[in-house]
Design an enzyme around this catalytic site. Structure first.
Site, PDB file in Angstrom:
ATOM      1  N   TYR A 193     -74.839 -14.249 -85.526  1.00 21.85           N
ATOM      2  CA  TYR A 193     -74.950 -15.266 -84.494  1.00 21.85           C
ATOM      3  C   TYR A 193     -75.757 -15.006 -83.876  1.00 21.85           C
ATOM      4  O   TYR A 193     -76.404 -16.226 -82.771  1.00 21.85           O
ATOM      5  CB  TYR A 193     -73.435 -15.082 -83.918  1.00 21.85           C
ATOM      6  CG  TYR A 193     -72.378 -15.814 -84.609  1.00 21.85           C
ATOM      7  CD1 TYR A 193     -72.176 -17.125 -84.106  1.00 21.85           C
ATOM      8  CD2 TYR A 193     -71.637 -15.379 -85.513  1.00 21.85           C
ATOM      9  CE1 TYR A 193     -71.279 -17.991 -84.989  1.00 21.85           C
ATOM     10  CE2 TYR A 193     -70.679 -16.130 -86.310  1.00 21.85           C
ATOM     11  CZ  TYR A 193     -70.549 -17.209 -85.970  1.00 21.85           C
ATOM     12  OH  TYR A 193     -69.790 -18.093 -86.845  1.00 21.85           O
ATOM     13  N   HIS A 226     -65.804 -13.761 -82.594  1.00 23.10           N
ATOM     14  CA  HIS A 226     -66.444 -13.417 -83.799  1.00 23.10           C
ATOM     15  C   HIS A 226     -66.514 -12.065 -84.355  1.00 23.10           C
ATOM     16  O   HIS A 226     -66.837 -11.674 -85.473  1.00 23.10           O
ATOM     17  CB  HIS A 226     -67.911 -14.139 -84.004  1.00 23.10           C
ATOM     18  CG  HIS A 226     -67.809 -15.471 -84.082  1.00 23.10           C
ATOM     19  ND1 HIS A 226     -67.232 -16.143 -85.103  1.00 23.10           N
ATOM     20  CD2 HIS A 226     -68.361 -16.212 -83.147  1.00 23.10           C
ATOM     21  CE1 HIS A 226     -67.410 -17.493 -85.025  1.00 23.10           C
ATOM     22  NE2 HIS A 226     -67.901 -17.648 -83.812  1.00 23.10           N
TER      23      HIS A 226
END
Length: 753
Positions: A269, A428
């Site tokens: 990410y 996440h």
């Protein structure tokens, strides 16, 4: 024709570098832009266009990229424009078509500015006008997930909508000088402004959120503010909707990155969020250089770019948290990042990465990269062993990268150990405190599953994260760390995980290698987990072991009795173990009922005798790997394979073994991982397929962990690790006194047999 721009913007102080709040106002200044020659000016700047236009007439990488892209766009000009009514989720036709449209518009806009041929601008205008006709007729996306995420209109989630705006506003900026005033009014009032308002005022929780979704939204809206003379949008993008500084782009720079540039959600990410950070920063620099955005927080944007590179091995990002394992340094987000970073720093090591990426960006910075590569100025990028502090202040644990390589091996292909005493990583993040991974000769050896997802494959749950991402991939047993009573860390509660993090006790890199230790006492109530790992090279006179080895000491302590499981997930084919296994060859059962155990087939089990347990596997890189563990005669070994309770066949069928200690309060798992030998099926030979380790003993002397390693050639070594605050270590072993400075030493001792 460009409308005249004349507006006043507040100049925001740099909060970290100067010690002010990011809402502090230093002064006001006025910017006047009344000339069409001052456009475009987001990432592609009018200032660079003369050189770019000259460069495409001269052979080289920049010209090659231009002609390649121009040929592609020329083919697109012969096709019908398609701006479909949104219908599909991720991976479906309409989803992918809208993605392709914003990419086409941007690329055609670049070709227009370099070639100055208006047919490319007209192509962009026609697509935009089709969107103008479509946008007022559609509502929220039919495949939206109302309960979990803010929906978009073109896309099932507003994140994709923000990405659309980031690209589209740049495309519009590139062709705006070729549009009529009527087209400008129509495109801005009926499309671009409504989209920007939808992504900001229409979804304040996302826009103000300190998260990558918020970053994309603020970048898109902020750049739209520059292009369409909306200075308030720029301020809101920087400081949040009420300009309080509680959210917005600057707060994201403050909180999402550690001081070293590590992004809280992990490398996968980090590379995704890098695009809006770098793109918006470049636009800010071009439009308001007074903000000194690339110096903000001690140059955090540039640090984030180089840290993203460091968080990779053999071209692929370390797959922690919700990561797609095939993503690597050639991803377009990092291509843009490296391009901008080289443009600002001239670091020739970055050219090495740019050369590996094999992509040239058609911008002013891209021209600098292309010319430098053409001139052969690249120097090898030197990957480092680093403990990247996590959290806004760098004190919420760390992600530790240990690297070893010889002079004949590139630094990105040597042995690498990734240790993860890092923070949760928001939604996440995975429940895998103190986990580790190991890489060698370009391959993943001790592995992490990453995310359970088929990105943009609509048939697989609409391209979104699969249900098994929660039921398996995020669960602790899917990682290489201790599981207590078959329950995941923090009981798999994200909010609890985000509120707690490991403590990095120490990290050191010295002549022997790298060592790090970390602890956490909040993953389970009443249980303390402490892990110490090292990647070390035995002295050069050790002929039996000529590659670095990984040392692992995992201590678990509690006042109550528990079951402790320590999995190791490996890539390759099991070769042998030095103990007998009871294999289940007729019928398989799941290892457990929940917390990820329900997805593991139990394929064999064993209880090795007291001494050492050795398990050897062969990786596709042609090398053997043996984990040698100290065992007490009462520790089970469970062999597993992923795939149970998976009727849709969503999970990969990968293997692991689990050391299980039952009914214990305190226990230490101690092991070494040794690369050895070679298997060459093409030339039909095998070398050193068996481990060189003869015995492994562990002892604690005061604050010093001591591992005695005896090799089959009877060489003996002491690996000593000092856990004291004072880093000068002294200890007695076998009636001999030893001393060392620092955290770790390796001592070769005489064989007393």
């Amino acid at each position: 024709m460009l409308a005249a721009l004349s507006f006043t913007i507040a100049f925001v102080c740099l909060p970290v570098a100067l010690g002010f709040s990011n809402t502090a106002i230093a002064k006001e200044y006025k910017t006047t832009n009344s000339s069409p020659n001052l456009s475009p000016n987001l990432v592609v700047s009018y200032k660079d266009l003369p050189e770019m236009r000259t460069a495409v007439k001269t052979p080289g990488r920049f010209a090659d990229k231009y002609h390649q892209l121009k040929e592609n766009i020329d083919q697109q000009l012969t096709l019908a424009i398609d701006v479909p009514v949104p219908a599909d989720g991720g991976g479906g036709y309409t989803h992918e078509r809208h993605k392709k449209n914003y990419q086409l518009m941007y690329n055609a806009g670049v070709i227009y500015q370099i070639s100055q041929d208006k047919k490319y601008a007209n192509f962009v205008r026609n697509i935009l006008l089709d969107y103008v006709a479509l946008y007022p007729t559609i509502g929220l996306h039919p495949k939206r997930k109302v309960k979990s995420q803010n929906p978009g209109k073109f896309f099932w989630q507003s994140l994709n909508e923000a990405v659309w705006l980031v690209y589209t506003i740049q495309a519009y900026d590139l062709v705006r000088d070729a549009l009529t005033e009527q087209d400008i009014a129509s495109i801005e009032e009926k499309l671009l402004k409504p989209v920007a308002i939808f992504l900001s005022e229409g979804q304040p929780s996302t826009f103000n959120k300190v998260h990558n979704h918020g970053t994309w939204a603020t970048a898109g809206v902020g750049m739209a503010g520059y292009v369409m003379n909306e200075p308030e949008w720029v301020e809101k993008a920087l400081l949040d909707l009420d300009k309080s500084g509680k959210g917005g782009f600057l707060r994201q720079l403050d909180e999402l990155f550690s001081p070293q540039g590590y992004y809280n959600e992990g490398p996968y990410y980090q590379r995704y969020a890098l695009m809006p950070f770098v793109t918006f920063a470049k636009a800010i620099e071009n439009n308001e250089p007074q903000r000194n955005i690339f110096k903000y927080r001690d140059g955090i944007v540039l640090k984030a770019i180089t840290t993203t590179i460091e968080l990779s091995y053999n071209g692929l990002f370390f797959p922690i948290n919700d990561a797609i394992k095939s993503k690597g340094i050639d991803t377009i987000e990092l291509v843009n990042g490296v391009t901008v970073a080289y443009g600002r720093t001239g670091d020739t090591g970055l050219l090495d990465i740019a050369g590996q990426q094999q992509q040239i960006i058609l911008t002013g910075d891209g021209l600098k990269v292309a010319r430098a590569l053409d001139a052969g100025l690249a120097t090898p990028y030197q990957y480092q062993s680093v403990a990247f502090g996590d959290g806004a202040n760098g004190n919420e644990g760390a992600l530790v990268v240990m690297r070893q390589h010889d002079k004949n091996t590139p630094s990105e292909l040597g042995q690498t150990l990734l240790f993860k005493p890092a923070a949760q990583g928001l939604g996440h993040g995975h429940f895998d405190k103190l986990t580790w991974q190991f890489y060698d000769q370009g391959a993943e050896i001790v592995s992490d599953y990453g995310a359970a997802r088929f990105l943009n494959v609509e048939a697989k749950f609409g391209g979104r994260y699969l249900p098994e991402n929660n039921s398996y991939a995020k669960q602790t047993v899917a990682h290489n760390t201790v599981v207590v009573d078959e329950t995941s860390h923090f009981n798999a509660k994200v909010k609890v995980g985000n509120a707690n993090h490991p403590e990095l006790l120490f990290y050191e890199n010295n002549k022997h290698g790298s060592v790090s230790s970390a602890t956490i006492n909040t993953a389970y109530d009443g249980v303390t987990l402490t892990r110490t790992v090292a990647l070390v090279q035995l002295p050069t006179d050790s002929k039996a072991v000529n590659t670095p080895i990984a040392l692992d000491i995992f201590a678990v302590s509690s006042s109550e009795t528990h079951q402790y499981d320590l999995p190791l997930h490996y890539q390759g084919q099991l070769i042998e173990s030095n103990f007998e296994r009871d294999a289940f060859t007729q019928q398989l059962s799941a290892l457990g009922n929940n917390n990820g155990y329900q997805h593991l087939w139990l394929t064999a089990n064993a209880t090795p005798a007291k001494g050492i347990a050795q398990i050897t596997w062969l990786n596709d890189n042609g090398r053997f790997y043996t984990q040698t563990s100290s065992v007490d005669g009462d520790t089970e070994v469970l062999f597993t394979r992923i795939g149970a309770n998976d009727p849709e066949f969503n999970l990969r069928n990968e293997s692991a073994f689990i050391y299980r200690k039952k009914a214990s309060k305190n226990h230490k798992f101690v092991s070494v991982l040794e690369p050895h030998g070679q298997y060459n099926p093409a030339k039909e030979f095998t070398l050193s397929a068996q481990s060189n380790v003869k015995s492994l003993k562990y002892k604690v002397v005061d604050t010093i962990d001591i591992v005695e390693l005896v090799l089959k050639n009877n060489s003996r070594y002491l690996l000593a690790i000092n856990n004291a605050t004072d880093k000068s270590g002294t200890f007695t072993y076998d009636n001999k006194n030893y001393s060392f400075d620092g955290r770790m030493t390796i001592i070769q001792i005489e064989n007393q047999d």
